[in-house]
Design a protein around this motif. Sequence first.
Motif, PDB file in Angstrom:
ATOM      1  N   ARG A  34      59.651 -20.872  54.569  1.00  0.00           N
ATOM      2  CA  ARG A  34      59.434 -20.685  53.022  1.00  0.00           C
ATOM      3  C   ARG A  34      59.801 -19.395  52.704  1.00  0.00           C
ATOM      4  O   ARG A  34      60.236 -19.316  51.312  1.00  0.00           O
ATOM      5  N   GLN A  35      59.482 -18.406  53.179  1.00  0.00           N
ATOM      6  CA  GLN A  35      59.742 -17.007  52.851  1.00  0.00           C
ATOM      7  C   GLN A  35      60.607 -16.047  53.624  1.00  0.00           C
ATOM      8  O   GLN A  35      61.148 -15.024  53.181  1.00  0.00           O
ATOM      9  N   THR A  36      60.662 -16.248  55.090  1.00  0.00           N
ATOM     10  CA  THR A  36      61.184 -15.287  55.854  1.00  0.00           C
ATOM     11  C   THR A  36      62.064 -15.823  56.769  1.00  0.00           C
ATOM     12  O   THR A  36      61.830 -17.015  57.247  1.00  0.00           O
ATOM     13  N   ILE A  37      63.239 -15.283  57.144  1.00  0.00           N
ATOM     14  CA  ILE A  37      64.372 -15.732  58.086  1.00  0.00           C
ATOM     15  C   ILE A  37      64.449 -14.664  59.165  1.00  0.00           C
ATOM     16  O   ILE A  37      64.257 -13.122  58.827  1.00  0.00           O
ATOM     17  N   ASN A  38      64.254 -14.982  60.308  1.00  0.00           N
ATOM     18  CA  ASN A  38      64.425 -13.960  61.439  1.00  0.00           C
ATOM     19  C   ASN A  38      65.850 -14.118  62.183  1.00  0.00           C
ATOM     20  O   ASN A  38      66.155 -15.179  62.515  1.00  0.00           O
ATOM     21  N   ILE A  39      66.553 -12.979  62.296  1.00  0.00           N
ATOM     22  CA  ILE A  39      67.673 -13.125  63.064  1.00  0.00           C
ATOM     23  C   ILE A  39      67.512 -12.188  64.405  1.00  0.00           C
ATOM     24  O   ILE A  39      67.271 -10.899  64.484  1.00  0.00           O
ATOM     25  N   THR A  40      67.838 -13.043  65.594  1.00  0.00           N
ATOM     26  CA  THR A  40      67.758 -12.331  66.787  1.00  0.00           C
ATOM     27  C   THR A  40      68.965 -11.246  67.064  1.00  0.00           C
ATOM     28  O   THR A  40      69.882 -11.494  66.542  1.00  0.00           O
ATOM     29  N   PRO A  41      68.636 -10.293  68.080  1.00  0.00           N
ATOM     30  CA  PRO A  41      69.934  -9.493  68.508  1.00  0.00           C
ATOM     31  C   PRO A  41      71.145 -10.178  68.565  1.00  0.00           C
ATOM     32  O   PRO A  41      72.389  -9.645  68.121  1.00  0.00           O
ATOM     33  N   SER A  42      71.105 -11.514  69.033  1.00  0.00           N
ATOM     34  CA  SER A  42      72.412 -12.301  69.520  1.00  0.00           C
ATOM     35  C   SER A  42      72.955 -13.151  68.171  1.00  0.00           C
ATOM     36  O   SER A  42      74.091 -13.643  68.397  1.00  0.00           O
TER      37      SER A  42
ATOM     38  N   PRO B   7      60.523 -26.547  72.220  1.00  0.00           N
ATOM     39  CA  PRO B   7      61.743 -27.092  72.783  1.00  0.00           C
ATOM     40  C   PRO B   7      62.433 -28.310  71.892  1.00  0.00           C
ATOM     41  O   PRO B   7      61.602 -29.000  70.858  1.00  0.00           O
ATOM     42  N   GLY B   8      63.678 -28.445  71.769  1.00  0.00           N
ATOM     43  CA  GLY B   8      64.219 -29.445  71.079  1.00  0.00           C
ATOM     44  C   GLY B   8      64.901 -29.222  69.691  1.00  0.00           C
ATOM     45  O   GLY B   8      65.395 -29.874  68.997  1.00  0.00           O
ATOM     46  N   LEU B   9      64.327 -28.025  69.240  1.00  0.00           N
ATOM     47  CA  LEU B   9      64.975 -27.521  68.128  1.00  0.00           C
ATOM     48  C   LEU B   9      66.257 -27.113  68.183  1.00  0.00           C
ATOM     49  O   LEU B   9      66.898 -26.154  69.291  1.00  0.00           O
ATOM     50  N   GLU B  10      67.110 -27.008  66.944  1.00  0.00           N
ATOM     51  CA  GLU B  10      68.612 -26.511  67.281  1.00  0.00           C
ATOM     52  C   GLU B  10      68.560 -25.382  66.455  1.00  0.00           C
ATOM     53  O   GLU B  10      68.532 -25.470  65.119  1.00  0.00           O
ATOM     54  N   PHE B  11      68.869 -24.348  66.904  1.00  0.00           N
ATOM     55  CA  PHE B  11      69.093 -22.912  66.178  1.00  0.00           C
ATOM     56  C   PHE B  11      70.461 -22.555  65.959  1.00  0.00           C
ATOM     57  O   PHE B  11      71.247 -22.729  66.929  1.00  0.00           O
ATOM     58  N   TRP B  12      70.905 -22.306  64.665  1.00  0.00           N
ATOM     59  CA  TRP B  12      72.158 -22.045  64.353  1.00  0.00           C
ATOM     60  C   TRP B  12      72.499 -20.360  64.244  1.00  0.00           C
ATOM     61  O   TRP B  12      71.518 -19.707  64.086  1.00  0.00           O
ATOM     62  N   ASN B  13      73.615 -20.154  64.723  1.00  0.00           N
ATOM     63  CA  ASN B  13      73.991 -18.625  64.984  1.00  0.00           C
ATOM     64  C   ASN B  13      74.783 -18.165  63.914  1.00  0.00           C
ATOM     65  O   ASN B  13      75.701 -18.885  63.206  1.00  0.00           O
ATOM     66  N   VAL B  14      74.463 -16.883  63.278  1.00  0.00           N
ATOM     67  CA  VAL B  14      75.186 -16.308  62.416  1.00  0.00           C
ATOM     68  C   VAL B  14      76.655 -16.003  62.648  1.00  0.00           C
ATOM     69  O   VAL B  14      77.601 -15.771  61.708  1.00  0.00           O
ATOM     70  N   ARG B  15      77.096 -16.149  63.858  1.00  0.00           N
ATOM     71  CA  ARG B  15      78.407 -16.079  64.496  1.00  0.00           C
ATOM     72  C   ARG B  15      79.270 -17.350  63.976  1.00  0.00           C
ATOM     73  O   ARG B  15      80.566 -16.711  63.546  1.00  0.00           O
ATOM     74  N   GLU B  16      78.621 -18.085  63.775  1.00  0.00           N
ATOM     75  CA  GLU B  16      79.245 -19.635  63.287  1.00  0.00           C
ATOM     76  C   GLU B  16      79.054 -20.065  61.951  1.00  0.00           C
ATOM     77  O   GLU B  16      79.714 -20.605  61.459  1.00  0.00           O
ATOM     78  N   ARG B  17      77.943 -19.698  61.412  1.00  0.00           N
ATOM     79  CA  ARG B  17      77.414 -20.088  60.039  1.00  0.00           C
ATOM     80  C   ARG B  17      76.981 -19.036  59.280  1.00  0.00           C
ATOM     81  O   ARG B  17      76.517 -17.979  59.645  1.00  0.00           O
ATOM     82  N   GLY B  18      77.043 -19.305  58.157  1.00  0.00           N
ATOM     83  CA  GLY B  18      76.575 -18.313  57.070  1.00  0.00           C
ATOM     84  C   GLY B  18      75.226 -18.327  56.745  1.00  0.00           C
ATOM     85  O   GLY B  18      74.392 -19.470  57.244  1.00  0.00           O
ATOM     86  N   LEU B  19      74.611 -17.190  56.466  1.00  0.00           N
ATOM     87  CA  LEU B  19      72.974 -16.885  56.300  1.00  0.00           C
ATOM     88  C   LEU B  19      72.405 -18.200  55.490  1.00  0.00           C
ATOM     89  O   LEU B  19      71.322 -18.621  55.874  1.00  0.00           O
ATOM     90  N   ALA B  20      73.169 -18.298  54.163  1.00  0.00           N
ATOM     91  CA  ALA B  20      72.748 -19.340  53.431  1.00  0.00           C
ATOM     92  C   ALA B  20      72.619 -20.832  53.934  1.00  0.00           C
ATOM     93  O   ALA B  20      71.719 -21.458  53.756  1.00  0.00           O
ATOM     94  N   ASP B  21      73.825 -21.206  54.834  1.00  0.00           N
ATOM     95  CA  ASP B  21      73.773 -22.518  55.544  1.00  0.00           C
ATOM     96  C   ASP B  21      72.465 -22.445  56.344  1.00  0.00           C
ATOM     97  O   ASP B  21      72.242 -23.724  56.543  1.00  0.00           O
TER      98      ASP B  21
END
Length: 375
Positions: free
Chosen positions: A253-261, A274-288
């Motif tokens: 709702r309000q916050t996005i967290n970006i890990t070191p990788s 478990p089971g959640l699919e996390f996208w990476n900023v290396r392949e996806r834009g932050l808005a996406d």
Amino acid sequence: MSETALTHTDTTVAPPMGMLAELTHRCPLQCPYCSNPVELERRSDELDTAAWQRVLREASRLGVLQVHLSGGEPAARPDLVELVETCAHEGLYSNLITAGVSITPERLAALDAAGLDHVQLSFQGASDEVTEHVSGMRGAFEKKCAFAGEVKALGLPLTLNVVIHRANIHQIDEFIDLALALGAERLELAHAQYYGWALHNRSALMPRRADVMTALRAVEAAQARLKGRLAIDSVVPDYYAHGPKPCMNGWGRQTINITPSGLGLPCHAAQTIPGLEFWNVRERGLADIWYHSPAFNAFRGTDFLPDTCQSCDRRDIDHGGCRCQALMMTGDARQMDPICQYSPWHDEVQTLTLEEAGRDEPFAYRRFARTARQA
């Protein structure tokens, strides 16, 4: 990857107000309450300077107002000044969350000149003895106090942040006096949250109920006494509460967290589910990531909650509480937070606090140094 334009069409999801930028998991301290994952991300996997700068530019375009530069210890990154400069250029309010033991006066002055807006300094104890016991670092208290003085000398706003647990809960009044002595504008007293490494130390960290009540009364009295002079934020311990807190003010709702990788997370501990699919900023834009990532959309809103929550008048206030805590204690991340007094698991939580608060176990320290050498 190239920077991408905003592509969302769902007007029911507002843009994030804040971003937690975990620049690194490296840290000179060994705090047993560390909320970072059990498996730390390696230095060799960290986003490089150009990638972080792109993420910061995309954050500004997305609508982020405030960036928390965190870790680990963000000062372990040699490009910290450059990243602060990018925040300033993009109109992002920058908050440096630091242990304050490894930033020289010269580097702090460079951060100030680059446009740093705020410093959040962690304290593990209100004395040298307690600080060393909790952090595992000799001389850390003196270094932190000296660093606070340098922050104020530059005219930067200062917040002191303290994680409260059994080893320092008796120092509430001393922490308040310390914040006043160091010229802090704000003091955050947050009881330990049992995720990541902190979960391994729950029996060593869990305070007794009587101590919690005494501490809360001391905080309430100080808030009234120091109103207008020192802002005191208090985060009460979940395990002693009747109802859950609105974790992250609601999932996605309000916050996005970006890990070191570069993984985009809805909350700091989301990877425990478990089971959640996390996208990476290396392949996806932050808005996406914000609008379309499966992980962010997994628990947005309240439709996933059980019937008991659907009919509760606090449904849109606490959003059912913490998903990670629900998983940890019930085995189902879609359940209501067991902290809730209406949860079938609430009595089990109360029993757990009695059992674990009664143990006097030694700390299992977080040995960051060993992980930092991995590359």
